[in-house]
Design a protein around this motif. Structure first.
Motif, short mmCIF file in Angstrom:
data_model
loop_
_atom_site.label_atom_id
_atom_site.label_comp_id
_atom_site.label_asym_id
_atom_site.label_seq_id
_atom_site.Cartn_x
_atom_site.Cartn_y
_atom_site.Cartn_z
N ALA A 45 71.67 -20.87 93.12
CA ALA A 45 71.95 -22.55 94.03
C ALA A 45 70.56 -22.70 94.73
CB ALA A 45 72.16 -21.71 95.28
N ALA A 46 69.18 -22.30 94.72
CA ALA A 46 68.80 -23.35 94.39
C ALA A 46 67.63 -23.50 93.85
CB ALA A 46 67.18 -21.62 94.85
N ALA A 47 68.52 -23.89 92.32
CA ALA A 47 68.27 -24.78 90.75
C ALA A 47 68.76 -25.88 91.42
CB ALA A 47 67.97 -23.74 89.88
N ILE A 48 70.38 -25.55 91.58
CA ILE A 48 70.76 -26.98 91.60
C ILE A 48 70.50 -27.81 92.82
CG2 ILE A 48 73.20 -27.78 92.55
CD1 ILE A 48 74.23 -25.26 91.15
N ARG A 49 70.72 -27.00 93.98
CA ARG A 49 69.47 -27.69 95.41
C ARG A 49 67.74 -28.65 95.41
NH1 ARG A 49 69.59 -23.33 98.40
NH2 ARG A 49 71.45 -23.65 99.17
N VAL A 78 79.89 -25.06 93.33
CA VAL A 78 78.72 -26.13 93.20
C VAL A 78 79.35 -27.00 94.04
CG1 VAL A 78 77.92 -27.93 91.07
CG2 VAL A 78 78.44 -24.97 90.92
N LEU A 79 80.94 -28.05 94.17
CA LEU A 79 81.03 -28.96 94.38
C LEU A 79 80.75 -29.09 95.64
CD1 LEU A 79 84.16 -29.53 93.11
CD2 LEU A 79 81.99 -30.66 92.11
N ARG A 80 80.86 -27.56 96.56
CA ARG A 80 80.59 -27.69 98.93
C ARG A 80 79.65 -27.90 98.46
NH1 ARG A 80 85.01 -24.14 97.73
NH2 ARG A 80 83.11 -22.11 97.15
#
Length: 195
Positions: A45-49, A78-80
């Motif tokens: 999540a940190a990489a996506i963020r 991922v969508l959320r």
């Protein structure tokens, strides 16, 4: 001296050896597999963020909104995450439309792209009141216009223009040339604008 990292694996801030086991953002993947079973898909999540925030910051000088192409990864988590950051969703099917809405993407944050949209998919997009349906041809506009009229709504559209630009890449992913099945040639798009 052993660094705990294979030399053929590039370094990553998000995936690294933690106490002798590969981990994601400091959490052991072995522990996750033990808790959840395998196969198990683990994303950072940190990489996506971080990637979203970097892209958003790079566009800070202009008015913009980022629409995540769900075909890259339609995982609801991922969508959320992306919707919570302010991203919209670019969908290419009725199924993707369904999951974007179920994952918390607002209808105003959804654009429907792609060729071969079916009448039921277009109807679902009209019923949901999404931001825009990206029209690929005059024939698609005719169908969409009739469906919208039958529902008593006005379709919000965008015209996908094929710019006839050669990106000098692999021919299977070069979608902006006149020979490609995607989008309208500029003259055809101009003719549709009054509609």
């Amino acid at each position: 001296m052993h660094t705990g990292r294979r030399q053929d694996v590039p370094p990553s801030r998000h995936f690294a050896v933690v106490e002798g086991s590969l981990g994601c953002d400091g959490i052991s993947l072995e522990a996750l597999a033990a808790d959840h079973g395998t196969p198990l898909h683990v994303l950072s999540a940190a990489a996506i963020r971080g990637a979203y925030q970097a892209l958003d910051a790079s566009l800070s000088g202009v008015r913009h909104r980022i629409f995540y192409a769900m075909k890259a990864n339609g995982n609801p988590a991922v969508l959320r995450l992306l919707a919570g950051l302010g991203a919209g969703a670019d969908v290419v099917s009725g199924g993707e439309l369904h999951w974007a809405l179920r994952s918390g993407v607002s209808p105003d944050g959804i654009v429907f792209s792609g060729v071969g949209k079916t009448d039921p998919e277009l109807e679902a997009a009209l019923d949901a009141g999404i931001r825009a349906i990206h029209v690929e041809s005059a024939q698609e506009l005719d169908v969409l216009e009739a469906l919208a009229r039958g529902r008593g709504v006005r379709a919000r559209i965008g015209l996908r223009v094929n710019p006839d630009v050669d990106p000098e890449t692999h021919p299977y992913i070069a979608t902006g040339l006149h020979g490609a099945k995607f989008g309208l040639e500029l003259d055809a798009a101009r003719r549709l604008l009054p509609r």
